[in-house]
Each structure stands twice: as C-alpha cells, then as structure tokens.
Write a protein that holds these residues in place. Structure first.
Motif, short mmCIF file in Angstrom:
data_model
loop_
_atom_site.label_atom_id
_atom_site.label_comp_id
_atom_site.label_asym_id
_atom_site.label_seq_id
_atom_site.Cartn_x
_atom_site.Cartn_y
_atom_site.Cartn_z
N UNK A 76 17.66 -11.29 -4.29
CA UNK A 76 16.92 -10.23 -4.97
C UNK A 76 17.50 -9.98 -6.36
N UNK A 77 18.80 -10.01 -6.49
CA UNK A 77 19.43 -9.83 -7.79
C UNK A 77 19.10 -10.96 -8.75
N UNK A 78 19.09 -12.18 -8.25
CA UNK A 78 18.74 -13.32 -9.11
C UNK A 78 17.29 -13.22 -9.56
N UNK A 79 16.40 -12.79 -8.66
CA UNK A 79 15.00 -12.66 -9.03
C UNK A 79 14.78 -11.51 -10.01
N UNK A 80 15.48 -10.41 -9.81
CA UNK A 80 15.37 -9.30 -10.76
C UNK A 80 15.89 -9.70 -12.13
N UNK A 81 16.97 -10.45 -12.17
CA UNK A 81 17.50 -10.92 -13.46
C UNK A 81 16.50 -11.85 -14.14
N UNK A 82 15.88 -12.72 -13.37
CA UNK A 82 14.87 -13.61 -13.93
C UNK A 82 13.69 -12.81 -14.46
N UNK A 83 13.22 -11.83 -13.69
CA UNK A 83 12.10 -11.01 -14.13
C UNK A 83 12.47 -10.22 -15.37
N UNK A 84 13.70 -9.75 -15.46
CA UNK A 84 14.16 -9.06 -16.66
C UNK A 84 14.07 -9.96 -17.88
N UNK A 85 14.53 -11.19 -17.75
CA UNK A 85 14.47 -12.13 -18.88
C UNK A 85 13.02 -12.41 -19.29
N UNK A 86 12.17 -12.59 -18.31
CA UNK A 86 10.75 -12.85 -18.60
C UNK A 86 10.14 -11.66 -19.33
N UNK A 87 10.39 -10.46 -18.81
CA UNK A 87 9.85 -9.25 -19.42
C UNK A 87 10.43 -9.03 -20.82
N UNK A 88 11.72 -9.14 -20.93
CA UNK A 88 12.41 -8.88 -22.20
C UNK A 88 11.93 -9.82 -23.31
N UNK A 89 11.59 -11.04 -22.95
CA UNK A 89 11.16 -12.03 -23.93
C UNK A 89 9.65 -12.13 -24.08
N UNK A 90 8.92 -11.20 -23.46
CA UNK A 90 7.47 -11.16 -23.61
C UNK A 90 6.75 -12.33 -22.97
N UNK A 91 7.28 -12.82 -21.87
CA UNK A 91 6.72 -14.00 -21.23
C UNK A 91 5.91 -13.71 -19.96
N UNK A 92 5.60 -12.44 -19.71
CA UNK A 92 4.85 -12.10 -18.50
C UNK A 92 3.52 -12.87 -18.36
N UNK A 93 2.83 -13.19 -19.47
CA UNK A 93 1.58 -13.96 -19.32
C UNK A 93 1.77 -15.31 -18.63
N UNK A 94 2.99 -15.84 -18.63
CA UNK A 94 3.26 -17.10 -17.93
C UNK A 94 3.05 -16.98 -16.42
N UNK A 95 3.13 -15.76 -15.91
CA UNK A 95 2.98 -15.54 -14.47
C UNK A 95 1.51 -15.44 -14.04
N UNK A 96 0.60 -15.23 -14.99
CA UNK A 96 -0.81 -15.03 -14.64
C UNK A 96 -1.43 -16.20 -13.88
N UNK A 97 -1.20 -17.45 -14.29
CA UNK A 97 -1.77 -18.56 -13.50
C UNK A 97 -1.26 -18.58 -12.05
N UNK A 98 -0.01 -18.19 -11.85
CA UNK A 98 0.54 -18.13 -10.49
C UNK A 98 -0.11 -17.01 -9.70
N UNK A 99 -0.33 -15.87 -10.34
CA UNK A 99 -1.01 -14.76 -9.67
C UNK A 99 -2.41 -15.18 -9.25
N UNK A 100 -3.11 -15.83 -10.15
CA UNK A 100 -4.48 -16.27 -9.87
C UNK A 100 -4.48 -17.26 -8.72
N UNK A 101 -3.55 -18.18 -8.74
CA UNK A 101 -3.46 -19.18 -7.67
C UNK A 101 -3.20 -18.52 -6.33
#
Length: 75
Positions: free
Chosen positions: A45-70
């Motif tokens: 959970x800590x590793x995933x939260x750290x990864x999500x922090x990096x994604x959010x901090x760098x404005x990369x959340x749109x990269x997750x949209x194709x996975x959400x759709x899938x």
C-alpha cells in the motif's frame, strides 16, 4: 513503474483512513502530499501510494484513463 502497478491504482481501494474505500487513483493530491511528508506506510500500500503521489505531483493522472476505461469494459 510497470503496467501491473498502474492497474492496481485503478482497482485497489484505500484500506483505511479518511478516504477508506476510495480507489487509490482517486485520492486527492493533498492527502498524497500528507503521506509524502509524514512517510508512506510499509508494504504494498505504501509503494502504491508513493507511485500515485508521483503520478499526481507530475500531472500524469490522464495516463490512468485508458486503464480505467479498460477495467470498466471488463465489468
């Protein structure tokens, strides 16, 4: 970062705390920043939260949209 970790962000829910039950990919930036300043919990959970922090901090959340759709299409 690998594809499996990114998929976990759009399928795994926060197991505790103020945002318990919310997808990790949907956690607000201020909450992720708080973990970053206080220290991420141990384990996966800590590793995933750290990864999500990096994604959010760098404005990369749109990269997750194709996975959400899938994932939505698989239901």
């Amino acid at each position: 970062m690998n594809h499996e970790h990114l998929e976990l962000l759009v399928t795994r829910v926060m197991p505790y705390g103020k945002y318990q039950g919310r997808l990790l990919a949907d956690l607000p930036g201020h909450y992720l920043n708080w973990f970053a300043s206080q220290g991420f919990p141990p384990g996966e959970i800590g590793r995933l939260l750290a990864l999500m922090h990096e994604i959010d901090h760098n404005g990369l959340k749109p990269l997750l949209e194709p996975l959400r759709k899938s994932k939505r299409e698989q239901r």
